[in-house]
Motif scaffolding. Sequence first.
Motif, PDB file in Angstrom:
ATOM      1  N   MET A 142       0.832  -1.201   0.000  1.00 58.84           N
ATOM      2  CA  MET A 142       0.000   0.000   0.000  1.00 58.84           C
ATOM      3  C   MET A 142       0.870   1.257   0.000  1.00 58.84           C
ATOM      4  O   MET A 142       2.087   1.191   0.093  1.00 58.84           O
ATOM      5  CB  MET A 142      -0.894   0.030   1.249  1.00 58.84           C
ATOM      6  N   GLN A 143       0.183   2.377  -0.070  1.00 60.18           N
ATOM      7  CA  GLN A 143       0.802   3.676   0.104  1.00 60.18           C
ATOM      8  C   GLN A 143      -0.037   4.416   1.141  1.00 60.18           C
ATOM      9  O   GLN A 143      -1.264   4.314   1.147  1.00 60.18           O
ATOM     10  CB  GLN A 143       0.824   4.451  -1.210  1.00 60.18           C
ATOM     11  N   ILE A 144       0.629   5.145   2.023  1.00 59.47           N
ATOM     12  CA  ILE A 144      -0.110   5.959   2.988  1.00 59.47           C
ATOM     13  C   ILE A 144      -0.623   7.177   2.233  1.00 59.47           C
ATOM     14  O   ILE A 144       0.149   8.035   1.828  1.00 59.47           O
ATOM     15  CB  ILE A 144       0.760   6.377   4.185  1.00 59.47           C
TER      16      ILE A 144
ATOM     17  N   ILE B 111      -4.096   7.814  15.508  1.00 65.08           N
ATOM     18  CA  ILE B 111      -3.612   8.188  14.188  1.00 65.08           C
ATOM     19  C   ILE B 111      -4.466   7.380  13.219  1.00 65.08           C
ATOM     20  O   ILE B 111      -4.551   6.161  13.338  1.00 65.08           O
ATOM     21  CB  ILE B 111      -2.129   7.830  13.977  1.00 65.08           C
ATOM     22  N   VAL B 112      -5.126   8.060  12.295  1.00 63.32           N
ATOM     23  CA  VAL B 112      -5.927   7.382  11.279  1.00 63.32           C
ATOM     24  C   VAL B 112      -5.134   7.417   9.980  1.00 63.32           C
ATOM     25  O   VAL B 112      -4.770   8.486   9.495  1.00 63.32           O
ATOM     26  CB  VAL B 112      -7.302   8.057  11.095  1.00 63.32           C
ATOM     27  N   LEU B 113      -4.852   6.223   9.467  1.00 63.60           N
ATOM     28  CA  LEU B 113      -4.131   6.099   8.205  1.00 63.60           C
ATOM     29  C   LEU B 113      -5.101   5.677   7.116  1.00 63.60           C
ATOM     30  O   LEU B 113      -5.877   4.735   7.305  1.00 63.60           O
ATOM     31  CB  LEU B 113      -3.019   5.050   8.307  1.00 63.60           C
ATOM     32  N   ILE B 114      -5.060   6.376   6.007  1.00 64.57           N
ATOM     33  CA  ILE B 114      -5.773   5.935   4.813  1.00 64.57           C
ATOM     34  C   ILE B 114      -4.711   5.302   3.924  1.00 64.57           C
ATOM     35  O   ILE B 114      -3.772   5.968   3.484  1.00 64.57           O
ATOM     36  CB  ILE B 114      -6.471   7.102   4.073  1.00 64.57           C
ATOM     37  N   LEU B 115      -4.851   3.997   3.723  1.00 68.53           N
ATOM     38  CA  LEU B 115      -3.908   3.232   2.919  1.00 68.53           C
ATOM     39  C   LEU B 115      -4.567   2.903   1.588  1.00 68.53           C
ATOM     40  O   LEU B 115      -5.753   2.567   1.556  1.00 68.53           O
ATOM     41  CB  LEU B 115      -3.536   1.936   3.644  1.00 68.53           C
ATOM     42  N   SER B 116      -3.811   2.970   0.511  1.00 65.30           N
ATOM     43  CA  SER B 116      -4.395   2.662  -0.793  1.00 65.30           C
ATOM     44  C   SER B 116      -3.349   2.047  -1.722  1.00 65.30           C
ATOM     45  O   SER B 116      -2.153   2.226  -1.540  1.00 65.30           O
ATOM     46  CB  SER B 116      -4.995   3.914  -1.432  1.00 65.30           C
TER      47      SER B 116
ATOM     48  N   ASN C 235       2.149   9.647   1.354  1.00 62.74           N
ATOM     49  CA  ASN C 235       2.836   9.188   0.145  1.00 62.74           C
ATOM     50  C   ASN C 235       4.016   8.256   0.410  1.00 62.74           C
ATOM     51  O   ASN C 235       4.902   8.129  -0.436  1.00 62.74           O
ATOM     52  CB  ASN C 235       3.290  10.378  -0.717  1.00 62.74           C
ATOM     53  N   LYS C 236       4.024   7.605   1.540  1.00 61.81           N
ATOM     54  CA  LYS C 236       5.067   6.631   1.856  1.00 61.81           C
ATOM     55  C   LYS C 236       4.541   5.229   1.549  1.00 61.81           C
ATOM     56  O   LYS C 236       3.408   4.893   1.876  1.00 61.81           O
ATOM     57  CB  LYS C 236       5.474   6.702   3.331  1.00 61.81           C
ATOM     58  N   SER C 237       5.368   4.412   0.928  1.00 54.71           N
ATOM     59  CA  SER C 237       4.992   3.027   0.627  1.00 54.71           C
ATOM     60  C   SER C 237       5.168   2.168   1.870  1.00 54.71           C
ATOM     61  O   SER C 237       6.139   2.332   2.607  1.00 54.71           O
ATOM     62  CB  SER C 237       5.870   2.467  -0.493  1.00 54.71           C
ATOM     63  N   ILE C 238       4.214   1.277   2.060  1.00 56.91           N
ATOM     64  CA  ILE C 238       4.254   0.406   3.231  1.00 56.91           C
ATOM     65  C   ILE C 238       3.471  -0.864   2.915  1.00 56.91           C
ATOM     66  O   ILE C 238       2.501  -0.825   2.175  1.00 56.91           O
ATOM     67  CB  ILE C 238       3.668   1.136   4.466  1.00 56.91           C
TER      68      ILE C 238
ATOM     69  N   VAL D 171       3.138  -4.325   9.857  1.00 56.74           N
ATOM     70  CA  VAL D 171       3.597  -3.680   8.630  1.00 56.74           C
ATOM     71  C   VAL D 171       4.904  -4.309   8.170  1.00 56.74           C
ATOM     72  O   VAL D 171       5.618  -4.940   8.959  1.00 56.74           O
ATOM     73  CB  VAL D 171       3.778  -2.155   8.814  1.00 56.74           C
ATOM     74  N   TYR D 172       5.198  -4.128   6.897  1.00 61.34           N
ATOM     75  CA  TYR D 172       6.430  -4.648   6.313  1.00 61.34           C
ATOM     76  C   TYR D 172       6.881  -3.742   5.179  1.00 61.34           C
ATOM     77  O   TYR D 172       6.110  -2.915   4.693  1.00 61.34           O
ATOM     78  CB  TYR D 172       6.244  -6.092   5.824  1.00 61.34           C
ATOM     79  N   GLU D 173       8.128  -3.925   4.765  1.00 64.81           N
ATOM     80  CA  GLU D 173       8.668  -3.172   3.651  1.00 64.81           C
ATOM     81  C   GLU D 173       8.217  -3.875   2.376  1.00 64.81           C
ATOM     82  O   GLU D 173       8.448  -5.071   2.214  1.00 64.81           O
ATOM     83  CB  GLU D 173      10.206  -3.133   3.772  1.00 64.81           C
ATOM     84  N   PRO D 174       7.508  -3.200   1.468  1.00 64.88           N
ATOM     85  CA  PRO D 174       6.889  -3.851   0.318  1.00 64.88           C
ATOM     86  C   PRO D 174       7.829  -4.613  -0.617  1.00 64.88           C
ATOM     87  O   PRO D 174       7.474  -5.667  -1.119  1.00 64.88           O
ATOM     88  CB  PRO D 174       6.206  -2.709  -0.436  1.00 64.88           C
ATOM     89  N   LYS D 175       9.011  -4.105  -0.875  1.00 59.20           N
ATOM     90  CA  LYS D 175       9.893  -4.748  -1.852  1.00 59.20           C
ATOM     91  C   LYS D 175      10.465  -6.067  -1.314  1.00 59.20           C
ATOM     92  O   LYS D 175      10.389  -7.096  -1.972  1.00 59.20           O
ATOM     93  CB  LYS D 175      11.022  -3.792  -2.238  1.00 59.20           C
ATOM     94  N   SER D 176      11.017  -6.040  -0.113  1.00 60.41           N
ATOM     95  CA  SER D 176      11.645  -7.237   0.450  1.00 60.41           C
ATOM     96  C   SER D 176      10.666  -8.102   1.231  1.00 60.41           C
ATOM     97  O   SER D 176      10.976  -9.249   1.536  1.00 60.41           O
ATOM     98  CB  SER D 176      12.784  -6.841   1.385  1.00 60.41           C
ATOM     99  N   LYS D 177       9.503  -7.538   1.568  1.00 69.39           N
ATOM    100  CA  LYS D 177       8.472  -8.206   2.388  1.00 69.39           C
ATOM    101  C   LYS D 177       8.942  -8.431   3.826  1.00 69.39           C
ATOM    102  O   LYS D 177       8.347  -9.191   4.571  1.00 69.39           O
ATOM    103  CB  LYS D 177       8.029  -9.544   1.779  1.00 69.39           C
ATOM    104  N   LYS D 178      10.000  -7.751   4.253  1.00 70.99           N
ATOM    105  CA  LYS D 178      10.525  -7.904   5.607  1.00 70.99           C
ATOM    106  C   LYS D 178       9.901  -6.880   6.543  1.00 70.99           C
ATOM    107  O   LYS D 178       9.622  -5.743   6.154  1.00 70.99           O
ATOM    108  CB  LYS D 178      12.045  -7.716   5.629  1.00 70.99           C
TER     109      LYS D 178
END
Length: 191
Positions: A29-31, A47-52, A113-116, A137-144
């Motif tokens: 997602m992206q915040i 904190i309310v996050l809208i993820l998309s 606008n941060k990827s997560i 949560v994890y880092e999208p590219k490595s999935k870690k």
Amino acid sequence: MALWDYDENDLLEDTTSGNYISKSGCYDMQIESAELINSTESKAQAIVLILSNDTEKARVSLWFRGKNGETVDFVKRLLNHVCFLAKTKASDLEIKTMTEDNKRRVVIPKLANKSIGAFIKVKVNDQGNYDHILEGVYEPKSKKTAKEIKENSSDCFKYKQMYKKYNGATEEKQVNSKVEQSDFMDDEFPF
């Protein structure tokens, strides 16, 4: 007597708010936005996050202060993971008050606008709407996860565990043991 006020301008506005995630799963997602809200009935804060992503979105509320104003440790830890993956520190986050259509919002621009990657649990509430619970949560590219990155893990164990938990409800590609190289470098972090 009308039940509500009729406004012709309402007809010019779109009433669909996007396709909300309907199945629990692992999502890249992206915040879209981060907003600070305060309870009107207690000292609770969230904190309310809208993820998309390209096709879906989720709204998650992270209540980091309970009704007595005490810190909720698990949520604080989760927010620290979000900040780590967004390459910022909680102490560096600034809030900004915005007024839009006579509505006051307190936003956190540095998280936008941060990827997560998000482990999202979905429940249907009494009104038939989706409630999204951010389980991690994890880092999208490595999935870690943040912990796996900090420990220089060679694999994305938590992602695989959560993917299995959700029975592969999302992510059409199979999770394999090959991990992409992360964009994260220790010298990029302020902590």
